[in-house]
Design an enzyme around this catalytic site. Sequence first.
Site, PDB file in Angstrom:
ATOM      1  N   SER A 139       6.925  -4.847  -1.247  1.00  0.00           N
ATOM      2  CA  SER A 139       7.474  -4.690  -2.593  1.00  0.00           C
ATOM      3  C   SER A 139       6.891  -5.773  -3.482  1.00  0.00           C
ATOM      4  O   SER A 139       6.532  -6.860  -2.995  1.00  0.00           O
ATOM      5  CB  SER A 139       9.001  -4.824  -2.563  1.00  0.00           C
ATOM      6  OG  SER A 139       9.533  -4.966  -3.860  1.00  0.00           O
ATOM      7  N   TYR A 152      16.658  -9.488   0.038  1.00  0.00           N
ATOM      8  CA  TYR A 152      15.660  -8.410   0.017  1.00  0.00           C
ATOM      9  C   TYR A 152      14.265  -8.957  -0.299  1.00  0.00           C
ATOM     10  O   TYR A 152      13.311  -8.699   0.437  1.00  0.00           O
ATOM     11  CB  TYR A 152      16.050  -7.349  -1.004  1.00  0.00           C
ATOM     12  CG  TYR A 152      15.020  -6.249  -1.157  1.00  0.00           C
ATOM     13  CD1 TYR A 152      14.910  -5.234  -0.204  1.00  0.00           C
ATOM     14  CD2 TYR A 152      14.148  -6.223  -2.244  1.00  0.00           C
ATOM     15  CE1 TYR A 152      13.968  -4.230  -0.331  1.00  0.00           C
ATOM     16  CE2 TYR A 152      13.203  -5.219  -2.379  1.00  0.00           C
ATOM     17  CZ  TYR A 152      13.110  -4.224  -1.425  1.00  0.00           C
ATOM     18  OH  TYR A 152      12.170  -3.235  -1.551  1.00  0.00           O
TER      19      TYR A 152
END
Length: 262
Positions: A139, A152
């Site tokens: 990501s 995350y």
Amino acid sequence: MDLGISGKTALVTGASRGIGLAIAQTLAAEGVRVVGAARTVTPELEKVAAATVAVDLSTRQGARSVVDRALAAVGGIDFLVNNVGGGDPAGLSLGGVLDVEDEQWTRTFDLNLFSAVWTTKAALPSVLERTGAIVNISSINARVPTGSPVGYAEAKAALTQFGKRLSEELAPRGVRVNTVSPGLTASPLWTDPERFGGAVAAVSGVAHADLIANLPGQVGVASGRFSEPQEVADLVVFLLSERAANIYGADYVIDGGTLKAA
């Protein structure tokens, strides 16, 4: 363009919807026999996969078992796509570090980092034997901290570094390892009001539809829109193909111009 992958096999994790499903569909369209693994197998995945596995990949045993079942189904693994990630919004606090229990850190790292570590270790003997390729789905939050959920971005940063380590170790043996780092993507993670996007909208005090409409502008997406799962899938499949034969250890960002640094 002939990608040179027809007749190969692939294991794709988190393959039931969104980016993972698009990858499975695109590989299958190129003649690859796909084993799709997910917690819940969808009819869309069953339609394109040579075999499916319903499994919890956030556990070491789940990751090992999915590789065993993939090998039994297709005989060997040429390509591994470690796509599973995110998390169940019902089990995530969207608060800050002081609001988050240790269990959230553990669950987030198990799903977004260790699932890839465990699955890769189990699949690697077959991938090495076939001189295959691996793509990890990270990501842009691996590069730019995100406010929530806590853990995350940290897990994705570790996943990106794991890909670099793998590439350095495996490149001399002919196995290519690369990373794809999407930005905002129109997958159910965001578009389904019952999932993470809905949770963010609720915490922000806005309607889910308004969040989706305004978020690209708020985070500085130069293209002004979410990426589509198919756009991410096309990049992943290219990196697995013979057309990317000398691409090793790269991290490809697909974020509509969100990241501004050179």
